[in-house]
Design an enzyme around this catalytic site. Structure first.
Site, mmCIF file in Angstrom:
data_model
loop_
_atom_site.group_PDB
_atom_site.id
_atom_site.type_symbol
_atom_site.label_atom_id
_atom_site.label_comp_id
_atom_site.label_asym_id
_atom_site.label_seq_id
_atom_site.Cartn_x
_atom_site.Cartn_y
_atom_site.Cartn_z
ATOM 1 N N SER A 110 0.833 -1.193 0.000
ATOM 2 C CA SER A 110 0.000 0.000 0.000
ATOM 3 C C SER A 110 0.869 1.244 0.000
ATOM 4 O O SER A 110 1.937 1.278 0.606
ATOM 5 C CB SER A 110 -0.906 -0.002 1.239
ATOM 6 O OG SER A 110 -1.605 1.221 1.363
ATOM 7 N N LYS B 291 3.833 -3.785 6.919
ATOM 8 C CA LYS B 291 3.906 -4.113 5.490
ATOM 9 C C LYS B 291 5.294 -3.772 4.944
ATOM 10 O O LYS B 291 5.877 -4.545 4.177
ATOM 11 C CB LYS B 291 2.824 -3.345 4.708
ATOM 12 C CG LYS B 291 1.424 -3.927 4.828
ATOM 13 C CD LYS B 291 0.441 -3.134 3.977
ATOM 14 C CE LYS B 291 -0.987 -3.644 4.098
ATOM 15 N NZ LYS B 291 -1.187 -4.993 3.535
#
Length: 253
Positions: free
Chosen positions: A133, A155
């Site tokens: 993302s 992430k």
């Protein structure tokens, strides 16, 4: 004639994962598609047959059968925050979010993705495509505060682990995901969250899925990381030349 490569998509029961799995099945001349989901319910939802495995990415041993004999891996697993019950939008204010026990980003987006990368490395995969993302350059990004999960931080940690693994990789940091038609927009490549400062910071899920599959076809996509968004439909020229798109990427992380 060589047999087509076997591609495993994890998170195949998710909204973007379902699209990738369906595309793999539709393009069986290019590759042999395989899916990994967390529950039998998810397997039923995507009408999975013997090519859909059930396993928990947080449990390294449970996912090993899905990885046997694969050539490439597309990672689409992600922790998902849930809205606290009782929120009434008519009263104003902002909803509160939480993660279920054991399903925090640290467990799903870090440990779960690390387990997948390790399993892929053990079977000698030739490439891993990881969908992340945008927003990861900002520790104070609002997504990190959802449920106190620090999702973008975990992430990024998994992305760094992949980049350090030695396996050819393509890291796609998608903008805001839209449930809209794919193939009708001009796609935009960015780096370091620069696209977040513009009006073009979202992208349809089918376009993300398409970029995942195209990344497996071009050397230009390997050892690269980039942000992905799209122009509004009708603005610009719909992207068709993915070799050129990947050639624009200059960043390795």
């Amino acid at each position: 004639m060589a047999s087509p490569p076997t591609v495993l998509v994890t998170g195949a029961g998710g909204r973007t994962g379902q699209i990738v799995y369906k595309m793999l099945k539709e393009r069986s001349e290019q590759s042999v598609g395989r899916g990994l989901v967390r529950t039998p319910e998810s397997k039923a939802k995507i009408q999975g047959a013997d090519d859909v495995f059930v396993g928990d990415i947080r449990d390294a041993n449970s996912i090993l059968p899905a990885f046997q004999g694969i050539d490439t891996l597309i990672i689409l697993t992600s922790a998902v925050p849930k809205m606290q019950p009782g929120f009434d939008p008519t009263l104003g204010g902002r909803p509160e979010f939480y993660y279920e026990d054991g399903a925090y980003p640290e467990q799903v987006d870090w440990i779960g993705q690390k387990n997948q990368i390790d399993a892929a490395k053990a079977v000698g995969v030739k490439q891993i495509v990881l969908v992340g993302s945008m927003g990861g350059t900002n520790p104070n990004h609002p997504l990190n505060s959802l449920g106190n999960g620090n999702i973008l931080i975990w992430k990024r940690k998994a992305e760094q682990y992949l980049a350090d693994s030695g396996i050819p990789y393509t890291i796609i940091r998608a903008g805001g995901l839209q449930d809209r038609d794919g193939g009708v927009r001009e796609l935009l490549i960015g780096k370091d969250d620069e696209l977040l400062q513009t009006n073009t910071k979202s992208v349809p899920r089918p376009d993300v899925a398409e970029v995942c599959l195209q990344a497996l076809l071009y050397e230009e996509a390997k050892f690269k990381a980039f942000d992905l968004a799209s122009k509004p439909e009708g603005a610009g020229t719909p992207t068709k030349d993915f070799k050129e798109l990947f050639s624009k990427v200059t960043t390795k992380f």
